[in-house]
Write a protein that holds these residues in place. Structure first.
Motif, PDB file in Angstrom:
ATOM      1  N   SER A  51       0.809  -1.225   0.000  1.00 26.10           N
ATOM      2  CA  SER A  51       0.000   0.000   0.000  1.00 26.10           C
ATOM      3  C   SER A  51       0.844   1.278   0.000  1.00 26.10           C
ATOM      4  O   SER A  51       0.304   2.372  -0.151  1.00 26.10           O
ATOM      5  CB  SER A  51      -0.949   0.009   1.204  1.00 26.10           C
ATOM      6  N   ASP A  52       2.158   1.151   0.143  1.00 30.86           N
ATOM      7  CA  ASP A  52       3.017   2.338   0.189  1.00 30.86           C
ATOM      8  C   ASP A  52       2.915   3.197  -1.067  1.00 30.86           C
ATOM      9  O   ASP A  52       3.068   4.416  -1.002  1.00 30.86           O
ATOM     10  CB  ASP A  52       4.484   1.947   0.400  1.00 30.86           C
ATOM     11  N   ALA A  53       2.664   2.593  -2.209  1.00 32.47           N
ATOM     12  CA  ALA A  53       2.605   3.333  -3.468  1.00 32.47           C
ATOM     13  C   ALA A  53       1.257   4.017  -3.673  1.00 32.47           C
ATOM     14  O   ALA A  53       1.115   4.845  -4.569  1.00 32.47           O
ATOM     15  CB  ALA A  53       2.885   2.394  -4.638  1.00 32.47           C
ATOM     16  N   ARG A  62      -5.007  10.529   8.679  1.00 27.27           N
ATOM     17  CA  ARG A  62      -5.328  11.242   9.922  1.00 27.27           C
ATOM     18  C   ARG A  62      -4.254  10.975  10.975  1.00 27.27           C
ATOM     19  O   ARG A  62      -3.753  11.904  11.615  1.00 27.27           O
ATOM     20  CB  ARG A  62      -6.693  10.797  10.448  1.00 27.27           C
ATOM     21  N   LEU A  63      -3.875   9.702  11.161  1.00 22.18           N
ATOM     22  CA  LEU A  63      -2.838   9.335  12.127  1.00 22.18           C
ATOM     23  C   LEU A  63      -1.545  10.078  11.830  1.00 22.18           C
ATOM     24  O   LEU A  63      -0.954  10.695  12.716  1.00 22.18           O
ATOM     25  CB  LEU A  63      -2.596   7.825  12.103  1.00 22.18           C
ATOM     26  N   ARG A  64      -1.116  10.039  10.601  1.00 21.18           N
ATOM     27  CA  ARG A  64       0.139  10.699  10.221  1.00 21.18           C
ATOM     28  C   ARG A  64       0.075  12.204  10.494  1.00 21.18           C
ATOM     29  O   ARG A  64       1.036  12.788  10.991  1.00 21.18           O
ATOM     30  CB  ARG A  64       0.448  10.436   8.756  1.00 21.18           C
ATOM     31  N   GLN A  65      -1.039  12.824  10.168  1.00 21.11           N
ATOM     32  CA  GLN A  65      -1.182  14.263  10.386  1.00 21.11           C
ATOM     33  C   GLN A  65      -1.159  14.606  11.880  1.00 21.11           C
ATOM     34  O   GLN A  65      -0.541  15.581  12.295  1.00 21.11           O
ATOM     35  CB  GLN A  65      -2.461  14.789   9.731  1.00 21.11           C
ATOM     36  N   GLU A  66      -1.851  13.814  12.689  1.00 23.06           N
ATOM     37  CA  GLU A  66      -1.885  14.083  14.136  1.00 23.06           C
ATOM     38  C   GLU A  66      -0.507  13.938  14.759  1.00 23.06           C
ATOM     39  O   GLU A  66      -0.126  14.749  15.616  1.00 23.06           O
ATOM     40  CB  GLU A  66      -2.891  13.152  14.815  1.00 23.06           C
ATOM     41  N   ILE A  67       0.254  12.939  14.345  1.00 21.91           N
ATOM     42  CA  ILE A  67       1.603  12.765  14.884  1.00 21.91           C
ATOM     43  C   ILE A  67       2.504  13.897  14.382  1.00 21.91           C
ATOM     44  O   ILE A  67       3.268  14.487  15.145  1.00 21.91           O
ATOM     45  CB  ILE A  67       2.185  11.381  14.512  1.00 21.91           C
ATOM     46  N   ASP A  93       3.948   1.268  12.596  1.00 22.45           N
ATOM     47  CA  ASP A  93       4.344   0.943  11.226  1.00 22.45           C
ATOM     48  C   ASP A  93       3.629   1.846  10.217  1.00 22.45           C
ATOM     49  O   ASP A  93       4.255   2.348   9.278  1.00 22.45           O
ATOM     50  CB  ASP A  93       4.055  -0.524  10.912  1.00 22.45           C
ATOM     51  N   GLN A  94       2.341   2.072  10.394  1.00 22.44           N
ATOM     52  CA  GLN A  94       1.583   2.905   9.458  1.00 22.44           C
ATOM     53  C   GLN A  94       2.160   4.316   9.367  1.00 22.44           C
ATOM     54  O   GLN A  94       2.240   4.878   8.280  1.00 22.44           O
ATOM     55  CB  GLN A  94       0.101   2.972   9.869  1.00 22.44           C
ATOM     56  N   TRP A  99       8.915   4.297   3.250  1.00 23.87           N
ATOM     57  CA  TRP A  99      10.301   4.452   3.650  1.00 23.87           C
ATOM     58  C   TRP A  99      10.751   5.891   3.412  1.00 23.87           C
ATOM     59  O   TRP A  99      10.494   6.476   2.366  1.00 23.87           O
ATOM     60  CB  TRP A  99      11.198   3.490   2.870  1.00 23.87           C
ATOM     61  N   GLY A 100      11.387   6.476   4.432  1.00 23.01           N
ATOM     62  CA  GLY A 100      11.898   7.828   4.332  1.00 23.01           C
ATOM     63  C   GLY A 100      10.875   8.910   4.637  1.00 23.01           C
ATOM     64  O   GLY A 100      11.202  10.092   4.595  1.00 23.01           O
ATOM     65  N   GLN A 101       9.638   8.525   4.962  1.00 20.76           N
ATOM     66  CA  GLN A 101       8.594   9.506   5.238  1.00 20.76           C
ATOM     67  C   GLN A 101       7.974   9.330   6.626  1.00 20.76           C
ATOM     68  O   GLN A 101       6.819   9.681   6.853  1.00 20.76           O
ATOM     69  CB  GLN A 101       7.504   9.417   4.164  1.00 20.76           C
ATOM     70  N   SER A 102       8.747   8.813   7.551  1.00 19.00           N
ATOM     71  CA  SER A 102       8.246   8.592   8.909  1.00 19.00           C
ATOM     72  C   SER A 102       7.902   9.914   9.587  1.00 19.00           C
ATOM     73  O   SER A 102       8.704  10.848   9.584  1.00 19.00           O
ATOM     74  CB  SER A 102       9.291   7.863   9.749  1.00 19.00           C
ATOM     75  N   VAL A 103       6.721   9.972  10.174  1.00 24.05           N
ATOM     76  CA  VAL A 103       6.340  11.172  10.927  1.00 24.05           C
ATOM     77  C   VAL A 103       6.812  11.088  12.383  1.00 24.05           C
ATOM     78  O   VAL A 103       6.661  12.051  13.135  1.00 24.05           O
ATOM     79  CB  VAL A 103       4.809  11.439  10.873  1.00 24.05           C
ATOM     80  N   TRP A 104       7.363   9.954  12.772  1.00 26.59           N
ATOM     81  CA  TRP A 104       7.861   9.779  14.133  1.00 26.59           C
ATOM     82  C   TRP A 104       9.235  10.417  14.319  1.00 26.59           C
ATOM     83  O   TRP A 104       9.574  10.841  15.435  1.00 26.59           O
ATOM     84  CB  TRP A 104       7.974   8.302  14.483  1.00 26.59           C
ATOM     85  N   ALA A 105      10.047  10.466  13.298  1.00 24.72           N
ATOM     86  CA  ALA A 105      11.450  10.885  13.408  1.00 24.72           C
ATOM     87  C   ALA A 105      11.582  12.254  14.072  1.00 24.72           C
ATOM     88  O   ALA A 105      10.919  13.216  13.681  1.00 24.72           O
ATOM     89  CB  ALA A 105      12.109  10.901  12.037  1.00 24.72           C
ATOM     90  N   GLY A 106      12.413  12.308  15.086  1.00 28.25           N
ATOM     91  CA  GLY A 106      12.699  13.553  15.781  1.00 28.25           C
ATOM     92  C   GLY A 106      11.697  13.944  16.853  1.00 28.25           C
ATOM     93  O   GLY A 106      11.940  14.898  17.588  1.00 28.25           O
ATOM     94  N   LYS A 107      10.593  13.235  16.967  1.00 26.23           N
ATOM     95  CA  LYS A 107       9.582  13.576  17.980  1.00 26.23           C
ATOM     96  C   LYS A 107      10.054  13.078  19.345  1.00 26.23           C
ATOM     97  O   LYS A 107      10.302  11.885  19.524  1.00 26.23           O
ATOM     98  CB  LYS A 107       8.230  12.923  17.666  1.00 26.23           C
TER      99      LYS A 107
END
Length: 184
Positions: A51-53, A62-67, A93-94, A99-107
């Protein structure tokens, strides 16, 4: 400093979850300039790299935006079979993909949890810390919080008197951690 938003990710989706009750009580001890935002994870599809593509499902977006919008993340997790629940790992994981678009990085993050067992959620927390390290999330150290669920831990929606000071120490350290990373 302006108001901070802390994403609160509870790793249990059970209606009467001890961890949800604890998290709801704990955030009442946040200072006035820190706003908790509970993140919903029970409606996410199972992660599949195929589903990455594709554009993400609305719940994943929504999850990505909230994080992404949060200044810090507080993980409150139960322990299932000596590790973190699958629903929590799926949410992680979601929001870390593609790859390379993690919204967790640096939080900046902190980890705690509640269990009926004597060692609380010690092993789940360690597993989660390993995952967060891989995701480049600076995680609060030196304030490990292994809590056994007992009568009086949460009273009338607040942390009980026997644990209030201990929990406040954790809250103060976490808020300082998030603020420190805002200045960096």
């Amino acid at each position: 400093m302006s108001q901070l938003t802390v994403a609160v990710v509870v790793g249990s989706i059970r209606k009467e979850s001890f961890n949800k009750q604890f998290a709801e009580a704990l955030v009442k001890q946040f200072p006035a300039d820190v706003k908790p935002q509970f993140i919903r994870i029970d409606d996410l599809p199972l992660y599949d790299q195929d589903s990455d593509a594709q554009p993400p499902a609305p719940t994943v977006a929504r999850l990505r935006q909230e994080i992404k919008a949060a200044d810090g993340v507080l993980f409150v997790t139960p322990e299932y079979n000596r590790s973190i629940p699958g629903v929590l790992k799926n949410a992680i994981d979601q929001a870390s993909r593609p790859w390379g678009q993690s919204v967790w990085a640096g939080k900046p993050a902190a980890v705690l949890g509640v269990s009926v067992g004597a060692i609380g959620t010690a092993l789940a927390q360690q597993h989660l810390r390993n995952v967060l390290a891989y995701l480049a999330m600076p995680t609060l150290a030196g304030h490990e919080t292994f809590i056994q669920w007992k009568e009086g831990l949460v009273e009338n929606g607040a942390i009980g008197s026997a644990s209030k000071e201990f929990v406040q120490g954790f809250v103060d350290a976490f808020v300082a951690w998030v603020k420190q990373h805002q200045q960096a």
